[in-house]
Write an enzyme that holds these catalytic residues in place. Sequence first.
Site, PDB file in Angstrom:
ATOM      1  CG  ASN A  21      -4.742   6.877 -16.075  1.00 37.70           C
ATOM      2  OD1 ASN A  21      -4.399   5.902 -15.408  1.00 37.70           O
ATOM      3  ND2 ASN A  21      -5.455   7.870 -15.575  1.00 37.70           N
ATOM      4  CE1 TYR A 173       3.031   7.035  -1.147  1.00 35.79           C
ATOM      5  CE2 TYR A 173       4.293   8.745  -0.035  1.00 35.79           C
ATOM      6  CZ  TYR A 173       3.909   8.100  -1.197  1.00 35.79           C
ATOM      7  OH  TYR A 173       4.415   8.519  -2.414  1.00 35.79           O
TER       8      TYR A 173
END
Length: 308
Positions: A21, A173
């Site tokens: 999205n 990360y």
Amino acid sequence: MVRLNEIKMQDGKIFLITGANSGLGYETSKFLLERGATVIMCCRDLLKGEKAKKELLKFKFSGKIELVELDLSDLINVKKFAESIKNTFDHLDVLINNAGIMAPPKTLSKQGFEIQFAVNHLAHMFLTLELLPMLEEKNNSRVVTVTSGVQYFGKIQWEDLQGNLKYDRWASYAQSKLANVMFGLELDSKLKETNSKTSSLLAHPGFARTNLQPKSVEANQSWQEELAYKLMDPMFQSAKMGALPQITAATLTSASGGEQYGPRFNFRGFPKICRNAPKALNQTSRKKLWDISEKLIKDFDTLSKQSK
């Protein structure tokens, strides 16, 4: 270097994209819809997904949009989602593991895993293994796993995968993005061993403006990080450009399993084949990570079945 005119129309093909999205996922969806594909847009927040779908429909592309909810922070949700996809579609042509979380404060997934290891790596591995039989229904089907340039600095903390002893959000990360590459390469190796119709490729966007940067600043309330992004802004390219490597890996006819596509100058530019992180080339380490991850997934799956 790959140019867009080398990408053929994608009529009749079905692509499933996680995190579709916004950012890279949105731009990838837009590109594929323009070229006639059916795009299964997976979004954690359906309201945001509906907004993105509404924007895309304005372009009146020839492709079709299927909007579905998927929460990668919950393996139970991933399992239910995969079952729903299997019941709705008879095959997939391409799975693009695009969604990601970047450098949040220490957070745990629904199953108690460090959130970046859980979402960026573990959930995408689980989703891929669940949907692999659907991909193997089609010739030249692909799994594209989206990593990051920090893969080159990542290190797998074998004794502390979940950051329980010491949590560094950027190290975690980088670990998850290295894990993406290790998974993608090991998957391709396994697929080649069985002469599968499916191949596994990788892509990284370089420095691309997406919602990851502002989300990280907001989550950590870090003025230093916000300042760093402002100073680095001239180096960043658009999300549209950042999406090109994963689009190339997903659609370029000549792309092969095990290849990784990234920007020409590593942080920006049109896509080309780039090197995989050296630490991901160690087969022993890849197998070790695969086995650990597979056990975590299987242990969860067994427990979830017993609780029914």
